[in-house]
Design a protein around this motif. Structure first.
Motif, mmCIF file in Angstrom:
data_model
loop_
_atom_site.group_PDB
_atom_site.id
_atom_site.type_symbol
_atom_site.label_atom_id
_atom_site.label_comp_id
_atom_site.label_asym_id
_atom_site.label_seq_id
_atom_site.Cartn_x
_atom_site.Cartn_y
_atom_site.Cartn_z
ATOM 1 N N VAL A 1 -44.073 -13.652 -14.891
ATOM 2 C CA VAL A 1 -45.014 -12.596 -14.464
ATOM 3 C C VAL A 1 -44.433 -11.678 -13.398
ATOM 4 O O VAL A 1 -45.009 -10.624 -13.130
ATOM 5 C CB VAL A 1 -46.331 -13.179 -13.909
ATOM 6 C CG1 VAL A 1 -47.487 -12.806 -14.787
ATOM 7 C CG2 VAL A 1 -46.247 -14.660 -13.703
ATOM 8 N N HIS B 1 -42.284 -9.749 -13.732
ATOM 9 C CA HIS B 1 -42.014 -8.456 -14.375
ATOM 10 C C HIS B 1 -43.223 -7.541 -14.323
ATOM 11 O O HIS B 1 -43.163 -6.391 -14.749
ATOM 12 C CB HIS B 1 -41.615 -8.660 -15.844
ATOM 13 C CG HIS B 1 -40.237 -9.219 -16.005
ATOM 14 N ND1 HIS B 1 -39.127 -8.434 -16.111
ATOM 15 C CD2 HIS B 1 -39.797 -10.496 -16.039
ATOM 16 C CE1 HIS B 1 -38.051 -9.197 -16.223
ATOM 17 N NE2 HIS B 1 -38.438 -10.457 -16.174
ATOM 18 N N ILE C 1 -45.218 -7.238 -11.442
ATOM 19 C CA ILE C 1 -45.651 -7.056 -10.055
ATOM 20 C C ILE C 1 -46.154 -5.624 -9.861
ATOM 21 O O ILE C 1 -45.489 -4.669 -10.246
ATOM 22 C CB ILE C 1 -44.494 -7.363 -9.075
ATOM 23 C CG1 ILE C 1 -44.153 -8.858 -9.147
ATOM 24 C CG2 ILE C 1 -44.864 -6.959 -7.650
ATOM 25 C CD1 ILE C 1 -42.940 -9.258 -8.321
ATOM 26 N N GLY C 2 -47.345 -5.519 -9.285
ATOM 27 C CA GLY C 2 -47.946 -4.198 -9.088
ATOM 28 C C GLY C 2 -48.691 -3.719 -10.318
ATOM 29 O O GLY C 2 -49.325 -2.668 -10.300
ATOM 30 N N GLY C 3 -48.638 -4.465 -11.397
ATOM 31 C CA GLY C 3 -49.230 -4.031 -12.657
ATOM 32 C C GLY C 3 -50.698 -4.412 -12.768
ATOM 33 O O GLY C 3 -51.255 -5.080 -11.900
ATOM 34 N N TRP D 1 -53.593 -12.901 -8.336
ATOM 35 C CA TRP D 1 -53.210 -14.313 -8.200
ATOM 36 C C TRP D 1 -52.138 -14.707 -9.203
ATOM 37 O O TRP D 1 -51.269 -15.533 -8.916
ATOM 38 C CB TRP D 1 -54.436 -15.235 -8.301
ATOM 39 C CG TRP D 1 -55.023 -15.345 -9.695
ATOM 40 C CD1 TRP D 1 -56.039 -14.627 -10.210
ATOM 41 C CD2 TRP D 1 -54.603 -16.248 -10.735
ATOM 42 N NE1 TRP D 1 -56.286 -14.978 -11.506
ATOM 43 C CE2 TRP D 1 -55.425 -15.986 -11.848
ATOM 44 C CE3 TRP D 1 -53.618 -17.240 -10.828
ATOM 45 C CZ2 TRP D 1 -55.287 -16.685 -13.051
ATOM 46 C CZ3 TRP D 1 -53.491 -17.923 -12.031
ATOM 47 C CH2 TRP D 1 -54.317 -17.647 -13.120
ATOM 48 N N ALA E 1 -48.548 -16.299 -8.297
ATOM 49 C CA ALA E 1 -48.018 -17.527 -8.894
ATOM 50 C C ALA E 1 -46.599 -17.281 -9.401
ATOM 51 O O ALA E 1 -45.696 -18.104 -9.190
ATOM 52 C CB ALA E 1 -48.919 -17.988 -10.033
ATOM 53 N N ARG F 1 -42.178 -9.052 -3.184
ATOM 54 C CA ARG F 1 -42.853 -7.762 -3.374
ATOM 55 C C ARG F 1 -42.077 -6.596 -2.767
ATOM 56 O O ARG F 1 -41.958 -5.533 -3.374
ATOM 57 C CB ARG F 1 -44.265 -7.799 -2.786
ATOM 58 C CG ARG F 1 -45.266 -8.476 -3.696
ATOM 59 C CD ARG F 1 -46.681 -8.237 -3.223
ATOM 60 N NE ARG F 1 -47.657 -8.735 -4.190
ATOM 61 C CZ ARG F 1 -48.075 -9.995 -4.229
ATOM 62 N NH1 ARG F 1 -47.606 -10.873 -3.374
ATOM 63 N NH2 ARG F 1 -48.947 -10.380 -5.136
ATOM 64 N N ASN G 1 -39.089 -5.903 -4.909
ATOM 65 C CA ASN G 1 -39.532 -5.469 -6.226
ATOM 66 C C ASN G 1 -40.051 -4.034 -6.220
ATOM 67 O O ASN G 1 -39.887 -3.292 -7.186
ATOM 68 C CB ASN G 1 -40.634 -6.415 -6.714
ATOM 69 C CG ASN G 1 -40.936 -6.211 -8.171
ATOM 70 O OD1 ASN G 1 -41.759 -5.390 -8.519
ATOM 71 N ND2 ASN G 1 -40.228 -6.935 -9.029
ATOM 72 N N GLU G 2 -40.665 -3.657 -5.095
ATOM 73 C CA GLU G 2 -41.186 -2.295 -4.973
ATOM 74 C C GLU G 2 -40.073 -1.278 -5.226
ATOM 75 O O GLU G 2 -40.310 -0.205 -5.761
ATOM 76 C CB GLU G 2 -41.779 -2.122 -3.569
ATOM 77 C CG GLU G 2 -42.502 -0.817 -3.374
ATOM 78 C CD GLU G 2 -43.087 -0.698 -1.971
ATOM 79 O OE1 GLU G 2 -42.938 -1.646 -1.168
ATOM 80 O OE2 GLU G 2 -43.692 0.352 -1.689
ATOM 81 N N HIS H 1 -38.152 -2.581 -9.275
ATOM 82 C CA HIS H 1 -38.948 -2.555 -10.503
ATOM 83 C C HIS H 1 -38.845 -1.169 -11.144
ATOM 84 O O HIS H 1 -38.787 -0.178 -10.442
ATOM 85 C CB HIS H 1 -40.398 -2.847 -10.131
ATOM 86 C CG HIS H 1 -41.246 -3.235 -11.316
ATOM 87 N ND1 HIS H 1 -40.716 -3.737 -12.481
ATOM 88 C CD2 HIS H 1 -42.584 -3.208 -11.496
ATOM 89 C CE1 HIS H 1 -41.716 -3.997 -13.321
ATOM 90 N NE2 HIS H 1 -42.850 -3.678 -12.757
ATOM 91 N N PHE H 2 -38.829 -1.119 -12.436
ATOM 92 C CA PHE H 2 -38.777 0.133 -13.203
ATOM 93 C C PHE H 2 -37.437 0.864 -13.084
ATOM 94 O O PHE H 2 -37.359 2.036 -13.418
ATOM 95 C CB PHE H 2 -39.875 1.116 -12.763
ATOM 96 C CG PHE H 2 -41.277 0.610 -12.908
ATOM 97 C CD1 PHE H 2 -41.779 0.219 -14.139
ATOM 98 C CD2 PHE H 2 -42.115 0.546 -11.804
ATOM 99 C CE1 PHE H 2 -43.087 -0.224 -14.274
ATOM 100 C CE2 PHE H 2 -43.421 0.099 -11.929
ATOM 101 C CZ PHE H 2 -43.913 -0.286 -13.158
#
Lengths: 215, 491
Positions: B274, B276, B278-280, B285, B289, B348, B351-352, B355-356
């Motif tokens: 999951v 992948h 993040i922020g989606g 929760w 996890a 996070r 990933n910010e 990600h993308f």
């Protein structure tokens, strides 16, 4: 290790555990969401007579989604807006609010995407509803966006000789990109469908769990 | 440089390091019984590797020069890119796994294999299905579901052939001789069970009876991440756990650490996918996890790293001389590095940014190539001489293979990580026009094309060596492995 029953149980339960935890629980928690109105009444029910969101996309736009899938636009474009403060999605004008699970419930294939080689497209229909722009852009992205790495989709257009009258639907192509004197560029049905799909991607509505807050 | 065949008696911790001549004769018999099927999968995998490499080059060049082959619909970026991924995953990797893991499994189970016919049939179906699937993607029938792009009409074929192959592997285990079950066997066995489960659930819940909304996305990343974590990773680790002690002739450093590595991997990896999302648009929760599990992955990774390192320590000369170990240790070290970066990417704040972006693409290649593929290469260097009773024809080609691949993947990983990071930082600054983020990535994407060239050359060297070795005219050494004399490494 020679305790084979333990090994088998372990192999089974580790994956069963994550499947239950991640997928089954999600399915139970939000796998049955339905459309609703922008705000709810005092009892928390949808207000009768108000329009329901998200809206179902139909017809040509639905066919355009198929084109989007078969050409693999998803490998460069996401369709999800992150909350303000996490990344710069709202500041870039990609959506006035975060997108939430309910926004996706009517799509039979969800294309959240994981790449942003190009901009997020969740609200491209709100941002840019111009047919001409999209056709020019698909025909050759350099026309509208010099330096773009988006592939040209010229094969979605038919190049033909201009007849007695210019075709009413001919795409305006600037000199430098024009296929040639006496020729015109006509969108095929797939190009039209793709543009209709782009224009259908809108998120200008509130949801009870994700209201658009007027500034 | 020839493969140093292990003939010196080694401390016995299991059937695999035995210096007992009886056991070695037995291994030779097993090798002979497995020869046809293993070579069949191996040749298939090499064809796919070449096909996947060509598709990769096209996609890589298109990513910075979109007009390259721009007029052909079937070669549009979205399709070649997916065709490349599927050729590598279902073609190259799975065939290599079938060759290597089934062979090692057979050896560890100490039983001559039977019913090879089943493997030929299943393998043919697999390759036909993969071909149809990839042509289908190029023809526009792809699903646009990441890692599951093949059109749904090939799903039943792939599932059927996998069922036969998986069942064969499990049967080999069921009819094993001897009491001890070695760590590689747990990894293989677990993976053989996990893969069909992941594949079936994902196909059903996304393609055949689609779940509603973003439950699909969760299923998608549960699947895609687990293909790496519960299929490629255990297969490559199982091979490494077998090959390192085997070539060095000493047992793995710690039995308990390998138990710990296995169980912590089994427990944590499958929750990690999951990250992948993040922020989606999924509940927070779930993401939390996923992040916790991703960070917990540090345990199996560090434990494995320590275990491998302690086994290898003091034998670096041998590692460098042996083609097998040079690749395998490169892979094992990449595993540590890529996994730690992966755990960091799940945070996070990191990933910010990542990600993308192309950072993720770099990370994926770090895992699937620098770790998994390099270990498979190493395993093939070990396996072929034993199956064919011949030595590798050219040490130079092995050198070329190693250096082109090591340098190539190095350039790619660095280029995409740096370029992706820059892209992410720029994207998060709304004052920078989007098109500038696009332009900023171009030089880094060009570096990837250069790396692709290196990898292509490496693969060509490898393929030439393999097919040269297969030529019947090649010198043949008669008799079981035990009769071969240890040769001095030429390198």
């Amino acid at each position: 290790m020679n305790n084979l029953p333990l090994l088998f149980l372990g192999i089974f339960f580790t994956l069963a555990f994550s499947w239950t935890g991640l997928i089954l629980t999600s399915q139970i928690q939000f796998g049955k969401l339905v459309q609703t109105t922008e705000v709810l009444d005092e009892e928390g029910n949808p207000i009768e007579g108000d329009p329901l969101y998200p809206e179902q996309i139909v017809g040509l736009a639905q066919q355009g989604k198929q084109v989007y899938l078969d050409l693999g636009c998803i490998y460069c474009h996401s369709q999800q807006v992150r909350r303000p403060g996490f990344g710069a999605d709202t500041e870039r004008g990609w959506g006035e609010r975060q997108s939430v699970p309910r926004d996706y419930i009517l799509q039979d294939r969800v294309v959240l995407g994981t790449m942003r080689t190009g901009p997020d497209l969740m609200t491209i229909g709100d941002r840019n509803p111009s047919d001409d722009w999209h056709h020019q852009h698909f025909y050759n992205p350099q026309i509208t966006s010099p330096g773009s790495t988006m592939p040209p989709y010229a094969f979605l257009y038919r190049v033909q000789e201009v007849g007695v009258e210019p075709h009413p639907r001919a795409v305006q192509i600037p000199e430098a990109f024009h296929p040639g004197e006496g020729l015109e560029v006509i969108p095929t049905r797939r190009a039209d469908a793709l543009v209709a799909y782009m224009k259908s991607l809108r998120m200008g509505y509130s949801l009870p769990e994700a209201p658009i807050i007027e500034q | 440089m020839s493969i140093a065949v292990q003939t010196a008696p080694a401390p016995s911790t299991g059937p695999y390091t035995s210096g007992d001549e009886h056991v070695r004769t037995e291994l030779s018999k097993i090798d002979r019984s497995m020869r046809g099927a293993a070579i069949f999968f191996l040749i298939s995998s090499i064809f796919w590797l070449m096909a996947g490499t060509i598709l990769a080059l096209i996609a890589a060049i298109k990513a910075h020069s979109p007009d390259f082959l721009g007029a052909y619909e079937f070669l549009t970026f979205g399709r070649v890119r997916s065709a490349h991924l599927n050729a590598m995953v279902f073609g190259w990797s799975n065939n290599a796994i079938f060759a290597v893991a089934l062979w090692i499994m057979a050896r560890l189970c100490r039983n001559e294999v039977r019913h090879n016919g089943m493997l030929y049939i299943a393998g043919s179906i697999w390759n036909i299905a993969a071909t149809i699937g990839i042509v289908g993607i190029l023809a526009g029938h792809g699903t646009s579901i990441e890692w599951l792009e093949m059109p749904k009409y090939v799903t039943p074929l792939l599932a059927l052939s996998y069922a036969l192959i998986g069942a064969w592997g499990i049967m080999a285990f069921r009819f094993r001789k001897g009491e001890h079950v070695y760590v590689s066997q747990w990894f293989f066995l677990a993976a053989l069970f996990w893969f069909p489960w992941l594949y079936t659930v994902a196909q059903i819940m996304i393609v055949f009876i689609p779940a509603r909304g973003t439950v699909q996305a969760i299923t998608n990343w549960w699947f895609a991440h687990n293909v790496l974590g519960l299929w490629f990773t255990p297969m490559a680790l199982g091979a490494a756990y077998y090959l390192i002690p085997k070539v060095l002739g000493k047992p793995i450093h710690s039995y308990y650490l390998s138990v710990l590595a296995f169980w912590s991997l089994a427990l944590f990896y499958n929750w990690a996918g999951v990250h992948h999302l993040i922020g989606g648009p999924i509940p927070v929760w779930l993401i939390s996890a996923g992040i916790v599990a991703s960070v917990m992955m540090v345990i199996p990774v560090v434990v494995t790293a320590i275990n491998h390192h302690m086994t290898v320590v003091g034998s670096f000369g041998a590692v460098w001389r042996s083609p097998t170990l040079r690749f395998v240790v490169f892979g094992a070290m990449s595993y540590t590095l890529t996994s730690l970066i992966g755990s960091a990417m799940a945070l996070r704040s990191v990933n910010e940014v990542t990600h993308f972006t192309h950072f993720t693409v770099g990370h994926a290649h770090h895992g699937v190539y620098a770790f998994f593929t390099m270990i498979m290469f190493g395993a093939i260097y070990f396996m072929m001489p034993r199956l064919l009773q011949r030595e590798w024809p050219s040490a130079t080609l092995i050198h070329l293979h190693f250096w082109f691949c090591a340098v190539g993947i190095g350039i790619m990983v660095v280029g995409l990580h740096v370029g992706g990071w820059i892209q992410g930082m720029m994207m998060n600054d709304p004052d920078i026009a989007f098109i500038d983020t696009v332009r900023a990535t171009v030089p880094w994407l060009q570096s990837r094309s250069v790396s692709g060239l290196f990898l292509t050359l490496g693969h060509i060297a490898f393929a030439i060596n393999v097919f040269w070795m297969l030529l019947p005219a090649n010198r043949k050494v008669e008799g079981p492995t035990l009769l071969e004399r240890r040769k001095e490494a030429e390198a």
